[in-house]
Design a protein around this motif. Structure first.
Motif, PDB file in Angstrom:
ATOM      1  N   SER A 115       6.934  -6.121 -17.460  1.00 49.59           N
ATOM      2  CA  SER A 115       6.103  -5.023 -16.942  1.00 49.59           C
ATOM      3  C   SER A 115       4.718  -5.051 -17.592  1.00 49.59           C
ATOM      4  O   SER A 115       3.701  -4.856 -16.926  1.00 49.59           O
ATOM      5  CB  SER A 115       6.796  -3.684 -17.215  1.00 49.59           C
ATOM      6  OG  SER A 115       7.169  -3.604 -18.573  1.00 49.59           O
ATOM      7  N   THR A 160      12.355  -5.212 -14.899  1.00 54.26           N
ATOM      8  CA  THR A 160      11.105  -5.694 -15.488  1.00 54.26           C
ATOM      9  C   THR A 160      10.948  -5.299 -16.948  1.00 54.26           C
ATOM     10  O   THR A 160       9.953  -5.623 -17.566  1.00 54.26           O
ATOM     11  CB  THR A 160       9.885  -5.181 -14.705  1.00 54.26           C
ATOM     12  OG1 THR A 160       9.977  -3.760 -14.643  1.00 54.26           O
ATOM     13  CG2 THR A 160       9.806  -5.771 -13.334  1.00 54.26           C
ATOM     14  N   THR A 161      11.947  -4.602 -17.518  1.00 51.94           N
ATOM     15  CA  THR A 161      11.895  -4.399 -18.966  1.00 51.94           C
ATOM     16  C   THR A 161      12.392  -5.647 -19.690  1.00 51.94           C
ATOM     17  O   THR A 161      12.326  -5.732 -20.903  1.00 51.94           O
ATOM     18  CB  THR A 161      12.760  -3.194 -19.402  1.00 51.94           C
ATOM     19  OG1 THR A 161      14.047  -3.342 -18.810  1.00 51.94           O
ATOM     20  CG2 THR A 161      12.141  -1.889 -18.963  1.00 51.94           C
TER      21      THR A 161
END
Ligand SMILES: Cc1cc2nc3c(=O)[nH]c(=O)nc-3n(C[C@H](O)[C@H](O)[C@H](O)COP(=O)(O)OP(=O)(O)OC[C@H]3O[C@@H](n4cnc5c(N)ncnc54)[C@H](O)[C@@H]3O)c2cc1C
Lengths: 368, 472
Positions: A67, A88-89
């Motif tokens: 991210s 997306t982490t």
């Protein structure tokens, strides 16, 4: 979260205590189920180190999440063309360490094709700086490739340099009622166009993503506007098509539920129709979904959580016929996804040389 | 001992295929880089895979050091076998299979790069890595050097095109690196082997990816009154995101050498620099990219941009580029060919710096290089028999390398370290990193018999002082 010098000291200390370490990125993969015999965890720090948009090169600390990378590259109309499955982490370090990839691999390849340089700390606590910050480099033996995909067993990744790309002028996603995976494969092979991504979805997967009750092709086309228009026309030969919002790709990336059983099967690309048929048969029997990265000849299968009596036997049959690679499996199934290879002795030698006391993610690559 | 080895090798490959007389071995004293002359003790030339296997196993049994050699076009002294056995592989030149459906080919290591593309052309496919030496160099040599070429800007280098390798390790064991039957996972030993400069084992066969020929190709020649404006055009094109298939630069001394040779390509002889730019892919949208690239060049100060009119015109423009080293060779008795990489935004500054270094030492530097990758080839024609001039060349090269390292670059982008770049390794890598390289080599070749004393300066490695098992 620690600097390289701190990580080196922590590893040296763990080694002195013979204390195995579980290396983590964002921790999103801890449930991958890969058996790893370690009680203490160690994670990399985060942050952009250097980013020169004019060079299309980005260096980040290994714990930096996607991210964050998206945020900084977006500001310059650039992107890192890696889109591993998951959320997306997830971090770049974990993606590189595991060699994970997603639909964009159709056009841009896997992590080994993106990484220009990296820093890692070996199991002896040595800080190694491999590769560099330039797009072409053959100085010395390729320690970058060695670290990429090694699941942390040659060293804890602390910093990574990747190539990034300018975003295409147009980026268009279509759902196409393509009929069969074989037809899609023929089209991909014969067409002058190279899609950014082309994933063939099983009916049960097409339903939530495209609204169609039939197997469908999800295709992503990029380039300048005449090129994308021509590619759309060409793809129309495959069946009725409909434009979808780009977020369908992140929906696909995050489709699996916690605890799902995920694995990939593959063979030579031209055998995709056969691989698909076999994979689909198994997935549907267990109420799962599947999608094929057509140009790479790979089918990814996602089964709901829960073990069954038949699954091990069926997976064994599958792996006798084609390449089976585990993504997230219950511990009991990992041995089935570990094939014997002529390079096993060499791989063991590499791990022993870089991690003499087996303290980095011990056991994570199986016994080989 | 040597006699016994010679006759045992002869028993494998036949007497005619083992050379031992100094007069016969002289041809193998050098590779493509003049300046180093080291004769092998023996040279052996197997014709088949089985013969290679028997030879390598005999060398293992007798603990004999050896150096594999393809076509000997390498530019870092990598294929020199100083007093050891030279193992020539150029006779293994069979294309084993071409698989159109899977877009791949399996070749023996001695297959000449351009022959593979020639064989696949009728099928609409080609092998993308295209070193300028492609009409001579072998795929085995390409794998060992991780060779690049003009079109690697868009298509990637050798690493990106090899699916699998069969290798015989120095100890005699045969292994498959990569997975020809699907996806690969685990430690990337295939990636580690590619570019290992003959130090990790001998390649027996190579499975490569073939690429579809593009639907359309446009080749542009842009003409600049200054090197700086050409370099700025390169930076602008790269930053725009247009991925040219190739983006090559040549400066005035290079242009003059080419135009005075049989490879004359019609380059403007009054230009300070030219860019050779190729765009390819589907026809749709291509002219738009051509127009944008043309504008970037003109905005950066190009005096003109011309587009090749047809395939013959395009071939002529490329011939000048690909034969530029040869053309420079005519200018004087010796030529140093350099290879370094800088970040692409640093191109204008580094080219100015290289110019300054040349002027300060009274030398002519000919720049001909893969500008789109930032991969420089500053070459210097000189007379090696003149000790003063030789010393100047040597010093200038050291300064160029230091400038490239200081700019965040590297000491070789495609020619490898071999012997020639050994002195710079310790400026680029930390002792721990060099040690890690030694460690990796030792896993493949515990006795360090395969291409000994190349790539990593052994005195920089801690392993040299203490065996891995003896380390704390
Ligand atoms: C005019 C000219 C232009 C060039 N242009 C380019 C260019 O554009 N890009 C580029 O990358 N290079 C270029 N080169 C350099 C050279 O051609 C490449 O490095 C090429 O890959 C070497 O191939 P070769 O068969 O000649 O190998 P050799 O020179 O014979 O050997 C090179 C290395 O590979 C090892 N080796 C060879 N065969 C095997 C095998 N079967 N198994 C294991 N090890 C092996 C040798 O031990 C040695 O270390 C150029 C050279 C010349 C003379």
């Amino acid at each position: 979260m620690s600097s390289s010098a701190e990580i080196s000291a922590l590893i040296a200390d763990a080694r002195a205590r013979r204390m195995p370490l579980r290396l983590t990125g964002g921790g999103t993969w801890l449930d991958a189920g890969r058996p790893c015999d370690a009680s203490e965890t160690l994670s990399a720090d985060t942050g952009v180190v250097t980013y020169e948009p004019g060079d299309l090169v980005l260096t980040v600390r290994a714990g930096t999440p996607f991210s964050e990378i998206q945020r900084v590259t977006n500001a310059n109309d650039q992107w890192l063309t890696l889109d591993p499955f998951g959320v997306t982490t997830g971090t770049l370090g974990a993606t590189v360490a595991t060699g994970s990839w997603g639909p964009l691999a159709s056009a841009f390849g896997v992590p080994r094709d993106h990484v220009l340089g990296c820093e890692f700390v070996t199991g002896a606590g040595d800080i190694v700086r491999a590769g560099g910050q330039v797009v072409k480099n053959v100085a010395g033996f390729d320690l970058v490739r060695l670290a990429t995909g090694s699941w942390g067993t040659v060293g804890m990744l602390t910093e990574i340099t990747v190539r990034v790309r300018a975003k295409p002028e147009e980026d268009c996603t279509l759902a196409i009622a393509a009929g069969s995976v074989g037809a899609v494969a023929d089209w991909v092979r014969a067409s002058v166009h190279t899609p950014l991504a082309a994933e063939f979805l099983s009916p049960a997967l097409a339903q939530p993503l495209t609204g169609s009750a039939d197997a469908s092709l999800l295709v992503r086309l990029g380039g300048n506007s005449p090129l994308v228009a021509a590619a759309r026309n060409a793809a129309a030969a495959l069946g009725d098509s409909r434009v979808l919002p780009a977020n369908v790709w992140s929906k696909l990336a995050g489709i699996e539920q916690p605890g799902a059983i995920v694995f990939r099967v593959s063979a030579m690309p031209a055998r995709i129709a056969h691989v698909w048929a076999r994979a689909l048969e198994l997935t549907e029997m267990f109420g799962g979904v599947a999608h094929a990265t057509v140009s790479r000849g790979v089918v990814r299968c996602i089964l709901p959580p829960g073990e069954s009596k038949e699954l091990p036997q069926m997976l064994a049959a599958l792996s006798a016929e084609m390449t089976l690679i585990g993504e997230r499996l219950p511990a009991s199934l990992w041995p089935l996804a570990t094939r014997a290879r002529s390079t096993d002795t060499l791989a063991r030698g590499v791990r022993h040389a870089f991690d003499p006391d087996s303290i980095l993610n011990p056991g994570i690559l199986g016994n080989t | 001992m040597s006699l016994a080895l010679e006759s045992r090798l002869a028993a494998i490959v036949g007497e005619k295929r083992v050379l031992a007389r100094p007069s016969e071995l002289r041809v193998y004293e050098s590779d493509g880089l003049p300046g180093y002359h080291h004769a092998p003790r023996l040279a052996v030339f197997p014709a088949t895979r089985d013969e290679v296997i028997d030879v390598v196993r005999l060398l293992a049994e007798t603990k004999t050091p050896y150096v594999a050699r393809g076509a000997g076009t390498g530019l870092s002294g990598g294929a020199l076998a100083n007093g050891v056995v030279l193992l020539g592989l150029h006779r293994l030149k069979r294309i084993i299979s071409i698989d159109v459906e899977n877009c791949r080919a399996v070749v023996e290591p001695g297959v000449v790069n351009a022959n593979l593309t020639a064989a696949t052309a009728p099928l609409g496919l080609h092998y993308a890595p295209d070193p300028s030496s492609q009409t001579a160099c072998t795929i085995g040599g390409n794998v060992s050097e991780n060779a690049g070429g003009p079109h690697c800007l868009k298509y990637g280098v050798t690493l990106n095109h090899v699916i699998a390798l069969t290798v015989i390790l120095p100890g005699g064991e045969i292994i498959t690196l990569g997975n020809p039957d699907g996806e690969d996972d685990g430690i990337d030993l295939l990636g580690a082997f590619i570019g290992s400069e003959g130090c990790f084992g001998v390649v027996l066969d190579v499975t490569v990816r073939l690429v579809k020929n593009p639907q359309a190709i446009r080749t542009l020649l842009a003409d600049f009154a200054s090197v700086d404006s050409a370099a700025r055009a390169v930076s602008a094109i790269i930053a725009s995101g247009i991925v040219a298939a190739a983006l090559e630069m040549m400066d005035a001394p290079t242009i003059h050498a080419v135009e005075a040779s049989i490879y004359a390509a019609g380059y403007p002889t009054d230009a300070a620099a030219i860019l050779l730019i190729e765009l390819d892919g589907p026809l749709a949208g291509l002219e738009e990219d051509v127009a944008r690239v043309e504008k970037f060049c003109l905005d950066a100060g190009a005096r003109g941009v011309r587009i090749a009119t047809d395939a013959a015109d395009r071939a002529r423009l490329w011939q000048g580029r690909k034969k530029a080293f040869g053309a420079m060779g005519r200018v004087s008795s010796h030529l140093v060919v350099q290879d370094a990489v800088v970040p692409r935004t640093k191109l204008p500054a580094i080219l100015a710096e290289i110019g300054r270094i040349g002027v300060a030492r009274g030398l002519t530097v000919c720049n001909v290089f893969h500008a789109g990758d930032g991969n420089l080839h500053p070459n210097i024609p000189y007379n090696a028999n003149d000790p003063v001039e030789s010393a100047h060349v040597h010093e200038a090269m050291r300064e160029v390398m230091e400038a490239c390292i200081a700019a965040g670059g590297t000491i070789t982008g495609e020619h490898g370290v071999g012997l020639d770049k050994l002195p710079y390794m310790a400026s680029l890598f930390t002792p721990s990193t060099l040690t890690a390289m030694c460690t990796l080599r030792t896993v493949f070749d515990p006795e360090q018999r395969s291409n000994p004393s190349k790539v990593v300066p052994i005195h920089s490695c801690r392993e040299w002082h203490a065996a891995p098992s003896a380390r704390p």
